[in-house]
Design a protein around this motif. Structure first.
Motif, short mmCIF file in Angstrom:
data_model
loop_
_atom_site.label_atom_id
_atom_site.label_comp_id
_atom_site.label_asym_id
_atom_site.label_seq_id
_atom_site.Cartn_x
_atom_site.Cartn_y
_atom_site.Cartn_z
N UNK A 44 -70.74 12.94 -6.32
CA UNK A 44 -72.04 13.59 -6.16
C UNK A 44 -71.98 14.72 -5.13
N UNK A 45 -71.08 14.60 -4.17
CA UNK A 45 -70.92 15.62 -3.14
C UNK A 45 -69.90 16.69 -3.53
N UNK A 46 -69.50 16.70 -4.81
CA UNK A 46 -68.53 17.67 -5.33
C UNK A 46 -67.13 17.51 -4.73
N UNK A 47 -66.75 16.24 -4.49
CA UNK A 47 -65.40 15.90 -4.04
C UNK A 47 -64.81 14.88 -5.01
N UNK A 48 -64.43 15.31 -6.22
CA UNK A 48 -63.90 14.34 -7.18
C UNK A 48 -62.65 13.64 -6.64
N UNK A 49 -62.62 12.32 -6.85
CA UNK A 49 -61.52 11.53 -6.31
C UNK A 49 -61.39 10.23 -7.09
N UNK A 50 -60.20 9.65 -7.01
CA UNK A 50 -59.96 8.29 -7.50
C UNK A 50 -60.03 7.39 -6.27
N UNK A 51 -60.76 6.30 -6.37
CA UNK A 51 -60.90 5.37 -5.25
C UNK A 51 -60.55 3.97 -5.75
N UNK A 52 -59.68 3.28 -5.03
CA UNK A 52 -59.29 1.93 -5.43
C UNK A 52 -59.27 1.02 -4.20
N UNK A 53 -59.48 -0.28 -4.44
CA UNK A 53 -59.48 -1.27 -3.36
C UNK A 53 -58.21 -2.11 -3.45
N UNK A 54 -57.60 -2.35 -2.29
CA UNK A 54 -56.36 -3.13 -2.22
C UNK A 54 -56.43 -4.07 -1.02
N UNK A 55 -55.74 -5.19 -1.11
CA UNK A 55 -55.58 -6.09 0.04
C UNK A 55 -54.28 -5.73 0.74
N UNK A 56 -54.29 -5.76 2.07
CA UNK A 56 -53.04 -5.51 2.79
C UNK A 56 -52.49 -6.81 3.38
N UNK A 57 -51.35 -6.71 4.08
CA UNK A 57 -50.66 -7.90 4.60
C UNK A 57 -51.49 -8.65 5.63
N UNK A 58 -52.34 -7.95 6.35
CA UNK A 58 -53.13 -8.59 7.41
C UNK A 58 -54.42 -9.20 6.89
N UNK A 59 -54.64 -9.14 5.58
CA UNK A 59 -55.85 -9.70 5.00
C UNK A 59 -57.03 -8.75 4.97
N UNK A 60 -56.83 -7.53 5.39
CA UNK A 60 -57.90 -6.54 5.36
C UNK A 60 -57.94 -5.88 3.98
N UNK A 61 -59.02 -5.20 3.71
CA UNK A 61 -59.16 -4.46 2.46
C UNK A 61 -58.98 -2.98 2.76
N UNK A 62 -58.21 -2.32 1.92
CA UNK A 62 -57.96 -0.89 2.07
C UNK A 62 -58.57 -0.17 0.88
#
Length: 79
Positions: A44-62
């Motif tokens: 919507x802000x004219x910044x087309x991007x691919x966005x994905x969610x991943x889990x990392x080794x420390x249990x956080x979400x990236x």
């Protein structure tokens, strides 16, 4: 946080995503929903991007954000 090896990738690291706190029995990372919201805001802000969610080794979400090439070109012209 910018990915060191790439000019078009950025990361948002969240230790405990709020959306995951309220959905406990899902076999998937519910932060994928948040990734979709982030993508929608960027589009919507004219910044087309691919966005994905991943889990990392420390249990956080990236949330990994990869901007479209035209965004980088536009930013270089404006700099």
């Amino acid at each position: 946080q910018k990915v060191q090896d790439s000019d078009d990738e950025f990361m948002i690291v969240e230790k405990e995503p709020l959306v995951n706190a309220f959905i406990s029995s899902a076999p998937v990372n519910c932060a994928a929903f948040v990734a979709g919201v982030v993508r929608g805001v960027l589009e919507a802000a004219q910044f087309p991007a691919e966005v994905s969610a991943h889990d990392n080794e420390e249990g956080a979400t990236v949330l990994l954000i990869k901007f479209a090439p035209e965004v980088l070109e536009r930013e270089k012209r404006q700099a």
